[in-house]
Each structure stands twice: as structure tokens, then as C-alpha cells.
Design an enzyme around this catalytic site. Structure first.
Site, PDB file in Angstrom:
ATOM      1  N   CYS A  92       0.866  -1.174   0.000  1.00  0.00           N
ATOM      2  CA  CYS A  92       0.000   0.000   0.000  1.00  0.00           C
ATOM      3  C   CYS A  92       0.900   1.219   0.000  1.00  0.00           C
ATOM      4  CB  CYS A  92      -0.912   0.010   1.226  1.00  0.00           C
ATOM      5  SG  CYS A  92      -2.251   1.216   1.060  1.00  0.00           S
ATOM      6  N   LYS A 150     -12.057  -5.075   2.131  1.00  0.00           N
ATOM      7  CA  LYS A 150     -11.514  -4.221   3.191  1.00  0.00           C
ATOM      8  C   LYS A 150     -12.459  -3.044   3.375  1.00  0.00           C
ATOM      9  CE  LYS A 150      -7.519  -1.422   4.439  1.00  0.00           C
ATOM     10  NZ  LYS A 150      -6.111  -1.139   4.134  1.00  0.00           N
ATOM     11  N   ARG A 205      -3.130   3.324  12.562  1.00  0.00           N
ATOM     12  CA  ARG A 205      -2.725   4.580  11.903  1.00  0.00           C
ATOM     13  C   ARG A 205      -1.768   5.363  12.789  1.00  0.00           C
ATOM     14  NH1 ARG A 205      -8.428   5.871   8.661  1.00  0.00           N
ATOM     15  NH2 ARG A 205      -8.342   3.939   7.449  1.00  0.00           N
ATOM     16  N   GLU A 209     -16.628  -7.740  -5.013  1.00  0.00           N
ATOM     17  CA  GLU A 209     -15.215  -7.360  -4.880  1.00  0.00           C
ATOM     18  C   GLU A 209     -14.319  -8.597  -4.945  1.00  0.00           C
ATOM     19  OE1 GLU A 209     -12.927  -5.198  -4.549  1.00  0.00           O
ATOM     20  OE2 GLU A 209     -13.907  -3.284  -4.245  1.00  0.00           O
ATOM     21  N   LYS A 228     -11.432  -7.757   6.200  1.00  0.00           N
ATOM     22  CA  LYS A 228     -10.817  -6.878   7.191  1.00  0.00           C
ATOM     23  C   LYS A 228     -11.747  -5.731   7.489  1.00  0.00           C
ATOM     24  CE  LYS A 228      -6.965  -3.773   7.681  1.00  0.00           C
ATOM     25  NZ  LYS A 228      -5.946  -3.035   6.996  1.00  0.00           N
ATOM     26  N   SER A 284      -6.034  -3.672  14.513  1.00  0.00           N
ATOM     27  CA  SER A 284      -5.486  -2.954  15.668  1.00  0.00           C
ATOM     28  C   SER A 284      -6.556  -2.555  16.680  1.00  0.00           C
ATOM     29  CB  SER A 284      -4.722  -1.721  15.194  1.00  0.00           C
ATOM     30  OG  SER A 284      -5.552  -0.877  14.411  1.00  0.00           O
ATOM     31  N   TYR A 311      -2.469  -9.385  16.209  1.00  0.00           N
ATOM     32  CA  TYR A 311      -1.406  -8.858  17.066  1.00  0.00           C
ATOM     33  C   TYR A 311      -1.301  -9.639  18.373  1.00  0.00           C
ATOM     34  CZ  TYR A 311      -2.021  -5.061  13.757  1.00  0.00           C
ATOM     35  OH  TYR A 311      -2.127  -4.343  12.593  1.00  0.00           O
TER      36      TYR A 311
HETATM   37  C1  PBG Z   1      -2.723   0.019   4.810  1.00  0.00           C
HETATM   38  C2  PBG Z   1      -3.216  -0.807   5.944  1.00  0.00           C
HETATM   39  C3  PBG Z   1      -4.014  -0.423   7.037  1.00  0.00           C
HETATM   40  C4  PBG Z   1      -4.108  -1.539   7.851  1.00  0.00           C
HETATM   41  C5  PBG Z   1      -3.394  -2.561   7.240  1.00  0.00           C
HETATM   42  N1  PBG Z   1      -2.879  -2.089   6.054  1.00  0.00           N
HETATM   43  C6  PBG Z   1      -4.558   0.883   7.419  1.00  0.00           C
HETATM   44  C7  PBG Z   1      -5.674   1.515   6.739  1.00  0.00           C
HETATM   45  O1  PBG Z   1      -6.193   1.076   5.703  1.00  0.00           O
HETATM   46  O2  PBG Z   1      -6.035   2.567   7.224  1.00  0.00           O
HETATM   47  C8  PBG Z   1      -4.834  -1.596   9.175  1.00  0.00           C
HETATM   48  C9  PBG Z   1      -4.425  -2.690  10.083  1.00  0.00           C
HETATM   49  C10 PBG Z   1      -4.923  -2.585  11.471  1.00  0.00           C
HETATM   50  O3  PBG Z   1      -5.730  -1.719  11.857  1.00  0.00           O
HETATM   51  O4  PBG Z   1      -4.503  -3.421  12.259  1.00  0.00           O
HETATM   52  N2  PBG Z   1      -3.668   0.464   3.915  1.00  0.00           N
END
Ligand code: PBG
Length: 328
Positions: free
Chosen positions: A119, A201, A211, A239, A254, A280, A319
């Protein structure tokens, strides 16, 4: 009262028989642990919103991986925090980028299965997951330029494969990202490298702690022009179908816990392995409640991951590996 139960399911809940009739199990083989490698520091920096997780300097990436493999988990996902950011996210595909340097060391010095998140949001100065119009800053209605971004994602994937990645996981929700990355990998001689698509996602508030951790919050606007609307389930099937047609090998949902219906839908509709990202925010919630003494983190973490598997996931990004080490 003369009613006698006609069925007695409790017969199968004694200590002796429970393990025999258990439908779902969780093992270290099901899990992938994310790590954060940070080029802006020379010592480990704890991530406040994710207790137990640090941003580690490139020089300590191998040590961090060994902490994880000691728990029995043998797959990791690498996120990078670069020292400079620019409009086109150059650091994401630089040969000496933070992730590429970390991957070279990790692949040379460990046997871990190494997955690269692809990304641009950690590498762009505006924090969006692709290229934006130059005048887009401060205009939240303008959005990522889709097709221009594809080429940069493919370059990022190829540079990670060249640095030792075993699998590529695109997370930008750019239309065509799987096809562009598959073509890029194949042309560069990496046709053996699988793609795990962040296929469904969602534009989720549960990414907040990440973030902070990866310093990837958008500086203006939000991600609703490319990430999915949490209200939609049928759209996830479309998707995912597109990603399958473009060559995705593993399909991810996700976040995980608030989206278990999507995990189940994909399990029912597709034969590919299904991954779920226990994000997270899902981690931070349990820890925050645990710190207050309101929940047992280890028990609730185990139950969460077991539930994600029960819904139909084959693999889980989480995690929690270290909290669960004793139980895996
Ligand atoms: C990158 C990405 C994100 C996460 C994984 N890859 C952040 C987002 O899309 O804002 C989030 C992972 C997490 O919250 O544990 N695009």
C-alpha cells in the site's frame, strides 16, 4: 411441574468428551503476526495504543521476528515507517526502502514466511493509499487516481519480492490492484509468489491504533472513496469475485470480528483460502478493558480468534500471538 427435557445436549459437555466433539481448533499454524519496522528511530519505540507492540529499527527487525517465531507462529507481515514521504509514495518501492531493507535481512537470517503489505499510505505525504490530484489537498471530495496508482503498486510488489517476500498482500482497495500486481510479478520472474488480496476491506474506525502505529492517517478526507462501506455485504462478494478473476490466491476480510458474516459468506461462496485481519482496534479494545480489570485479555483474545476460525477463516492476521503463546 412435570416437564422432562426430551433432548440432553449437556451429555456432550463433560470434561472427558468436550475435546472429542470440539468443532474448531486454533493453532500457531493459523496465525500471521504483523510487525512494524521504523526507519526514523534507532531504538524500539512502544506503540501506546497497542500495548506489547513496538516500532523497531531496521537493525532489530530480525530480533523482532525471532520473538514471534518463539511463540510457534511462523508467518509475519511487515509494515514500514519511512524517514521521508512524498506525493507518489516513492519509499514504498525504493530498493533501499525501509521494508525492502528489513525483508532482505529477515529473509537471509530467518526461515519465517514473509508477507509484504502493499500500500502507499505509509509512504505518501498526504497519507492516502495512492496518487491524488495535486490540488486534492484540503478537498475531501477528491480521491485517489485509480489507474495511475496501479503501476506504483506493481512496482512495490516486485521490489518486495526481490527483497525476499514470500507472499504479497495488496491492501489499497485500488480497482485492478490484484491484476496489476500479478502481471508485474509474473513479468519480473515472480510467478511463483502468491497474492493474498485484502479483497473485502472496509472503511473502518477500527484501524485507529494502526494509523498511530504506522503513521498512516490521511492528512485530509477519509478512505470511503476506495475502502468499502460497512453497510454492504453483497458488494463484498462482487469485490472478491473480481479479485479471484484477477488471480488472487488468498482472500482476506478486514476487520474480522465486526465482519464475521462476510467471512462466512466468503467461506460459503469461494473455495480459496480465506484470511481475516483481526485489526489494531480489535486488539486495543481488549487491552484497554484488560487494563481496567474488566476483561481477561488472554481469554477474550483466544475466544476472538477461535470465533474467527469458526466463522470460516483459514488464517488470521493478529497482534495477539505473544499473549497466546502459551496456548498455541
Ligand atoms: C494500509 C493498511 C491499514 C491496515 C493494514 N494495512 C490501514 C488503513 O487502511 O487505514 C490496518 C491494520 C490494522 O488496523 O490493524 N492500507
Amino acid at each position: 411441574m412435570t416437564f422432562e427435557p426430551t433432548a440432553r445436549p449437556r451429555r456432550l459437555r463433560t470434561d472427558g468428551v468436550r475435546p472429542l466433539v470440539r468443532e474448531t481448533t486454533l493453532s500457531a499454524n493459523d496465525l500471521i503476526a504483523p510487525i512494524f519496522v521504523d526507519e526514523t528511530t534507532d531504538k524500539r519505540v512502544p506503540i501506546d495504543s497497542m500495548p506489547g507492540h513496538d516500532r523497531v529499527p531496521v537493525e532489530q527487525a530480525v530480533d523482532r521476528v525471532k520473538e514471534i517465531t518463539e511463540t510457534g507462529v511462523s508467518a509475519i507481515m511487515v509494515f514500514g515507517i519511512p524517514d521521508t514521504k512524498d506525493a507518489r509514495g516513492t519509499g514504498a518501492y525504493a530498493e533501499d526502502g525501509v521494508v525492502q531493507r528489513a525483508m532482505r535481512a529477515i529473509s537471509q537470517e530467518t526461515d519465517v514466511y514473509l508477507i509484504g503489505d502493499v500500500c502507499l499510505c505509509e509512504y505518501t505525504d498526504h497519507g492516502h493509499c495512492g496518487v491524488v490530484e495535486p490540488h486534492a489537498h484540503n478537498d475531501p471530495t477528491l480521491t485517489v487516481k485509480n489507474d495511475e496508482t496501479l503501476e506504483l503498486l506493481a512496482k512495490t510488489a516486485v521490489s518486495q519480492a526481490a527483497a525476499g517476500a514470500d507472499m504479497i498482500a495488496p491492501s489499497s482497495m485500488t480497482d485492478g490492484m490484484v491484476g496489476a500486481i500479478r502481471a508485474g510479478l509474473d513479468e519480473a520472474g515472480f510467478s511463483h509468489i502468491p497474492v493474498m488480496s485484502y479483497a473485502a476491506k472496509y472503511e473502518s474506525a477500527f484501524y485507529g491504533p494502526f494509523r498511530d502505529a504506522a503513521d498512516g492517517a490521511p492528512s485530509f478526507g477519509d478512505r470511503r472513496h476506495y475502502q468499502m462501506d460497512p453497510a454492504n455485504a453483497r458488494e463484498a462478494l462482487r469485490e472478491v469475485q473480481i479479485d479471484v478473476e484477477e488471480g488472487a490466491d488468498v482472500l482476506m476480510v478486514k476487520p474480522a470480528l465486526p465482519y464475521l458474516d462476510i467471512v462466512r459468506d466468503l467461506r460459503t461462496e469461494f473455495d480459496q483460502p480465506i484470511a481475516a485481519y483481526n485489526v489494531s482496534g480489535e486488539y486495543a479494545m481488549l487491552h484497554a478493558a484488560g487494563e481496567k480489570g474488566w476483561l481477561d485479555v488472554e481469554e477474550t483474545a483466544y475466544e476472538s480468534l477461535l470465533s474467527i476460525k469458526r466463522a470460516g477463516a483459514d488464517l488470521i492476521l493478529t497482534y495477539f500471538t505473544e499473549q497466546l503463546a502459551d496456548r498455541l
